[in-house]
Structure formats: C-alpha cells, structure tokens
Scaffold this active site. Structure first.
Site, short mmCIF file in Angstrom:
data_model
loop_
_atom_site.label_atom_id
_atom_site.label_comp_id
_atom_site.label_asym_id
_atom_site.label_seq_id
_atom_site.Cartn_x
_atom_site.Cartn_y
_atom_site.Cartn_z
N GLY A 6 115.54 24.77 -123.13
CA GLY A 6 116.51 23.70 -123.38
C GLY A 6 116.18 22.51 -122.49
N ARG B 38 105.76 21.00 -120.18
CA ARG B 38 106.44 20.78 -121.46
C ARG B 38 106.27 19.32 -121.86
NH1 ARG B 38 110.98 22.81 -124.29
NH2 ARG B 38 110.98 25.05 -124.10
N CYS C 284 119.37 26.94 -132.77
CA CYS C 284 118.72 27.14 -131.48
C CYS C 284 119.76 27.29 -130.36
CB CYS C 284 117.75 25.98 -131.18
SG CYS C 284 116.62 26.36 -129.83
N SER D 77 121.33 24.91 -127.47
CA SER D 77 121.48 23.67 -126.70
C SER D 77 122.67 23.88 -125.78
CB SER D 77 121.75 22.50 -127.65
OG SER D 77 122.49 21.50 -126.98
N ASP E 287 115.63 17.34 -128.01
CA ASP E 287 114.63 17.37 -126.94
C ASP E 287 114.17 15.96 -126.64
OD1 ASP E 287 113.79 20.27 -126.15
OD2 ASP E 287 114.35 20.26 -128.26
N ASN F 16 114.02 18.06 -132.26
CA ASN F 16 114.74 19.24 -131.78
C ASN F 16 114.01 20.47 -132.30
OD1 ASN F 16 117.08 20.33 -130.34
ND2 ASN F 16 117.81 20.99 -132.33
N LYS F 17 114.51 21.63 -131.96
CA LYS F 17 113.86 22.90 -132.35
C LYS F 17 113.40 22.91 -133.80
CE LYS F 17 113.10 25.69 -130.38
NZ LYS F 17 111.71 25.72 -129.85
N LYS G 216 117.10 11.34 -122.72
CA LYS G 216 116.12 11.99 -123.60
C LYS G 216 115.38 10.98 -124.48
CE LYS G 216 118.47 16.42 -123.68
NZ LYS G 216 119.33 17.31 -124.46
C1 RUB Z 1 115.68 24.15 -127.19
C2 RUB Z 1 116.22 23.11 -128.10
C3 RUB Z 1 117.54 22.49 -127.72
C4 RUB Z 1 117.28 21.19 -126.96
C5 RUB Z 1 118.58 20.63 -126.36
O1 RUB Z 1 114.33 24.51 -127.48
O2 RUB Z 1 115.61 22.70 -129.08
O3 RUB Z 1 118.29 22.20 -128.86
O4 RUB Z 1 116.36 21.39 -125.93
O5 RUB Z 1 119.08 21.50 -125.39
P1 RUB Z 1 113.58 25.56 -126.49
P2 RUB Z 1 120.06 20.97 -124.23
O6 RUB Z 1 114.41 26.80 -126.47
O7 RUB Z 1 112.24 25.75 -127.10
O8 RUB Z 1 113.53 24.90 -125.14
O9 RUB Z 1 121.25 20.40 -124.91
O10 RUB Z 1 120.39 22.20 -123.41
O11 RUB Z 1 119.32 19.94 -123.45
#
Ligand code: RUB
Length: 302
Positions: A18, A60, A128, A130, A195, A204-205, A230
C-alpha cells in the site's frame, strides 16, 4: 543503512504494501538512518542520505508518495545554511517527523470527507487493500454498510481488507476478481485507493481499470481516496507511469516450459471514469489535484 535496506527488502517482498504504508515505513527507516550517519562534512552527509533515498525509491518505482516525501526531506534539509553535522541531522529528522505528522492529519481529513459520502445501509465496492479506504469504511461502521471486496489476484491483498473490515464488524463479502461486473452493478459506490496520480487519471492495483469501466457502464459513482502527495510531477512531461511487472511466480510457481507469464502490478483508471478524488484539500478532480499539488509542494517547481 541496515533499517533502510530491511525496509526496502520488505517493500519488494510485499511485507509492506500500500502506497501510504510504503511511504510511512520508508520515512521511519530514513529517520533512523539519518540519526546515525557518520559524516565529517555536510557534503558527505547528503551523499549518504541520497544513497538511502536511492535504495528506498528503487524498491517500488511506481510510488510517488514515497518518492515525493523523501525528495522533500532531502531538499528541505539541504536548503539551509547549517554546517554542523549534528544540526543537519536534527533538521533532517525534524522534517521527517513533520511529514509523518502531516500525513496523519491529511488522513484524518480524507476519512472525514470520505465518510460524508457514505450513506446509511449502502453497499460499497472496493479492490485490493488501501489503508485509506479501509479507514474511511471503518469510520462508517455504525451505518449498517455492506462492503464487497475482491480477493485481488495474484497475491490476495483483498484478504487483508476482508479481515480488517469483518474484524471491525462490517458486513463484508469477498468475490473473485472476475466476478466484479455483476456485483458493481448492485453497489451504491466504488471506493478505491491510488498508488499514483497523473494529469490523465490514477494508477492503482491491477484490475482497477476493469472495475472503473463497469462502474461507468452501470453509472455507479467511483471515488478514489488519496493524498495529493501521490501526484507524480514527473508525469507532467512524461505522461504515464512505468508499471512495475512482478515475478511470474506470483501467478504460477511451476508453470509449463515455454509459457510466457506477464504480471503487471497496477493499471490506469482514466480521469473520465473518476467521480472524485478524496484528498486532504477536498473532493476534487484529477485536474484540480495537479493545482493542489503545485500549491502544496511549490518547492518541487522552484
Ligand atoms: C496496493 C494498492 C492500494 C494503493 C493505495 O497495492 O493498490 O490500493 O497502494 O493504498 P500493493 P493506501 O498491495 O501491491 O502495494 O491507501 O494504503 O495508500
């Protein structure tokens, strides 16, 4: 450098996942490292700090929140007249703590705005894991909401979402990703994280763009919960993000010989399919987030 390397390894191995968690854990490891850098000059200190920056950012590539926050710390710590190593260290750690605190504040604002969109007895579709989305949903637990979440192939981050929400007492149903269409149709809202944000939309995912297409077809509002950190300023000229491809092993550990497996981690949701991005600056469009990013992070455009 041990903490920085361990954090980078955990990010690569998805033990830290995330965008937000990745940024926060990176900053924490950078604080430990900055405190312990043994340097004789300011130049040496920044050369060491930049080594850590490189290790973290390359863990990443599709994570502007981590990249932007670390770059901010390096930029701000360097932009003063301090010469004594201890003062420079203290300043750098001070900026890290300031950013961590501001991330907490912005998360609270996003939770409050996001929660304002969620009606009693409504059904929300998510994908996913988040941490921003689950925080919004958990803040609405007394409203008798239902959540539909995907399992999120190939590594099942949907299970983290499902466990977190059902542990919080929210009625949660998990589906396989490919069942999304018929469930989106029956939802009141789709709520996903991000992301990366660009002028054209969000990343995003993997699977998010399939979900956004169905939301558009069935006229279901789609909101993205995300801090303006972001936004990726490099994409203003470059246009798009380079999507990270993960190991084929995540899909099939012992595949037949000669089989090609491609495993992109993220995909792109076009801005036309986004009803609004819930940010610390309000609920805005991807176009407006660019302005808000410029306003909040003018240091990047100096
Ligand atoms: C996680 C993902 C989340 C974003 C946002 O992908 O796509 O939706 O990162 O998360 P992975 P947040 O599991 O491959 O990291 O809101 O926690 O920033």
């Amino acid at each position: 450098m041990k903490d920085v390397k361990t954090t980078a390894r955990k990010i690569k191995a998805l033990e830290i996942q995330g965008a937000r968690n990745i940024a926060v854990e990176s900053l924490k490891s950078l604080a430990v490292y900055a405190k312990n850098i043994k340097a004789k000059s300011k130049r040496e200190f920044f050369s060491e700090l930049k080594k850590a920056e490189k290790i973290l950012i390359s863990s990443r590539p599709t994570e502007p929140m981590m990249k932007n926050t670390i770059k901010y710390i390096v930029y701000m710590s360097d932009a003063n007249e301090l010469e004594k190593i201890n003062d420079i260290k203290k300043t750098a750690v001070g900026y890290i703590n300031e950013v961590l605190k501001s991330l907490e504040e912005s998360k609270k604002k996003i939770i409050s705005l996001g929660s304002g969109l969620i009606k009693k007895n409504s059904t929300i579709f998510t994908h996913c894991h988040s941490s921003t989305v689950t925080a919004i949903l958990k803040s609405c637990r007394s409203r008798n909401i239902k959540v539909i979440c995907t399992e999120t192939r190939p590594v099942y981050q949907g299970r983290i979402t499902a466990k977190e929400l059902s542990d919080a007492g929210i009625k949660t149903t998990m589906i396989v990703d490919s069942a999304a269409k018929d469930f989106i149709k029956k939802c009141d809202m789709v709520l996903i994280g991000a992301d990366a944000i660009t002028l054209g939309g969000i990343y995003n995912k993997i699977g998010s763009s399939m979900i956004s297409h169905f939301a558009e077809v069935y006229d279901i509002p789609l909101y993205v919960a995300s801090e303006s950190w972001k936004f990726d300023p490099e994409t203003i000229t470059r246009g798009s993000e380079t999507v990270e491809k993960r190991s084929p092993d995540e899909i099939w550990s012992k595949p037949p010989r000669n089989l090609d497996i491609i495993n992109p981690a993220f995909d792109f949701v076009e801005k036309e399919e986004i009803t609004g991005i819930i940010t610390e600056d309000g609920i805005i469009t991807p176009d407006a987030i660019h302005e808000s990013f410029r306003r909040n992070h003018s240091w990047m455009f100096d």
